[in-house]
Design a protein around this motif. Structure first.
Motif, PDB file in Angstrom:
ATOM      1  N   ILE A 164       3.754  83.422  71.387  1.00 39.81           N
ATOM      2  CA  ILE A 164       3.000  82.267  70.907  1.00 39.81           C
ATOM      3  C   ILE A 164       3.655  81.748  69.640  1.00 39.81           C
ATOM      4  O   ILE A 164       4.071  82.525  68.778  1.00 39.81           O
ATOM      5  CB  ILE A 164       1.514  82.630  70.682  1.00 39.81           C
ATOM      6  CG1 ILE A 164       0.684  81.393  70.332  1.00 39.81           C
ATOM      7  CG2 ILE A 164       1.359  83.714  69.617  1.00 39.81           C
ATOM      8  CD1 ILE A 164      -0.820  81.657  70.394  1.00 39.81           C
ATOM      9  N   THR A 186       2.765  78.569  74.274  1.00 40.28           N
ATOM     10  CA  THR A 186       2.760  79.959  74.708  1.00 40.28           C
ATOM     11  C   THR A 186       3.648  80.085  75.936  1.00 40.28           C
ATOM     12  O   THR A 186       3.883  79.110  76.658  1.00 40.28           O
ATOM     13  CB  THR A 186       1.347  80.427  75.075  1.00 40.28           C
ATOM     14  OG1 THR A 186       0.829  79.598  76.121  1.00 40.28           O
ATOM     15  CG2 THR A 186       0.406  80.364  73.881  1.00 40.28           C
ATOM     16  N   GLY A 238       0.302  78.035  67.407  1.00 40.71           N
ATOM     17  CA  GLY A 238      -0.461  78.376  68.606  1.00 40.71           C
ATOM     18  C   GLY A 238      -0.399  77.327  69.684  1.00 40.71           C
ATOM     19  O   GLY A 238      -1.050  77.448  70.724  1.00 40.71           O
ATOM     20  N   THR A 291      -3.913  86.338  78.424  1.00 35.80           N
ATOM     21  CA  THR A 291      -3.957  85.197  77.520  1.00 35.80           C
ATOM     22  C   THR A 291      -3.643  85.657  76.106  1.00 35.80           C
ATOM     23  O   THR A 291      -4.289  86.582  75.594  1.00 35.80           O
ATOM     24  CB  THR A 291      -5.334  84.530  77.523  1.00 35.80           C
ATOM     25  OG1 THR A 291      -5.671  84.115  78.850  1.00 35.80           O
ATOM     26  CG2 THR A 291      -5.343  83.312  76.602  1.00 35.80           C
ATOM     27  N   SER A 318      -3.377  84.717  72.052  1.00 38.14           N
ATOM     28  CA  SER A 318      -3.935  83.807  71.063  1.00 38.14           C
ATOM     29  C   SER A 318      -3.686  84.392  69.680  1.00 38.14           C
ATOM     30  O   SER A 318      -3.273  85.550  69.558  1.00 38.14           O
ATOM     31  CB  SER A 318      -5.429  83.588  71.293  1.00 38.14           C
ATOM     32  OG  SER A 318      -6.144  84.806  71.188  1.00 38.14           O
ATOM     33  N   ARG A 319      -3.929  83.590  68.656  1.00 36.69           N
ATOM     34  CA  ARG A 319      -3.720  84.086  67.297  1.00 36.69           C
ATOM     35  C   ARG A 319      -4.714  83.451  66.341  1.00 36.69           C
ATOM     36  O   ARG A 319      -5.215  82.349  66.585  1.00 36.69           O
ATOM     37  CB  ARG A 319      -2.284  83.819  66.835  1.00 36.69           C
ATOM     38  CG  ARG A 319      -1.904  82.364  66.765  1.00 36.69           C
ATOM     39  CD  ARG A 319      -0.412  82.188  66.518  1.00 36.69           C
ATOM     40  NE  ARG A 319      -0.020  82.546  65.166  1.00 36.69           N
ATOM     41  CZ  ARG A 319       1.256  82.632  64.755  1.00 36.69           C
ATOM     42  NH1 ARG A 319       2.249  82.398  65.608  1.00 36.69           N
ATOM     43  NH2 ARG A 319       1.531  82.953  63.507  1.00 36.69           N
ATOM     44  N   ASP A 320      -4.964  84.174  65.266  1.00 29.78           N
ATOM     45  CA  ASP A 320      -5.812  83.687  64.178  1.00 29.78           C
ATOM     46  C   ASP A 320      -4.943  83.717  62.928  1.00 29.78           C
ATOM     47  O   ASP A 320      -4.717  84.790  62.359  1.00 29.78           O
ATOM     48  CB  ASP A 320      -7.040  84.584  64.027  1.00 29.78           C
ATOM     49  CG  ASP A 320      -8.012  84.082  62.971  1.00 29.78           C
ATOM     50  OD1 ASP A 320      -7.577  83.352  62.052  1.00 29.78           O
ATOM     51  OD2 ASP A 320      -9.189  84.437  63.035  1.00 29.78           O
TER      52      ASP A 320
END
Length: 123
Positions: A51, A58, A55, A69, A71-73
């Motif tokens: 990613i 991907t 974001g 899946t 994802s990132r914070d």
């Protein structure tokens, strides 16, 4: 120095789900790409998911498309991997990585790896 700490691995039956997390900490100004690799017993380490920094982009290994899946914070410097419909062939050690902007590499960044977390899918 940047540390990556992974969590969320374990033993699950085929068809089940797991969620991996990986948090980066240390002296860093930001993180570019993040992602996950997998190494099955006796095999090389292969990319599972990747990613970009925002974001917005991907990509996945063909074998996990539609099931995993990423994802990132960015506020938490954390990347996640939601794994659904797990198969025995998903078994392996999962490693997270990141390219972090650090004092000695403020533009290009440096690559860092986590210690790995075991995922075992039983049939």
């Amino acid at each position: 120095q940047v540390q990556l700490v992974e969590s969320g691995g374990g033993l699950v039956q085929a068809g089940g789900s797991l969620r991996l997390s990986c948090a980066a900490s240390g002296t860093l100004f930001g993180i570019n790409a993040m992602g996950w690799y997998r190494q099955a017993p006796g095999k090389q380490r292969d990319l599972v998911a990747h990613i970009t920094s925002g974001g917005g982009s991907t990509n996945y290994a063909d074998s996990v498309k539609g099931r995993f899946t990423i994802s990132r914070d960015n506020a938490k410097n954390t990347v996640y991997l939601q794994m659904n419909s797990l198969k025995p062939e998903d078994t392996g050690v999962y490693y997270c990585y990141c390219n972090a902007l650090v004092p000695k590499a403020r533009v290009s960044g440096m690559d860092y790896w986590g210690q790995g977390t075991q995922v075992t899918v039983s049939s």
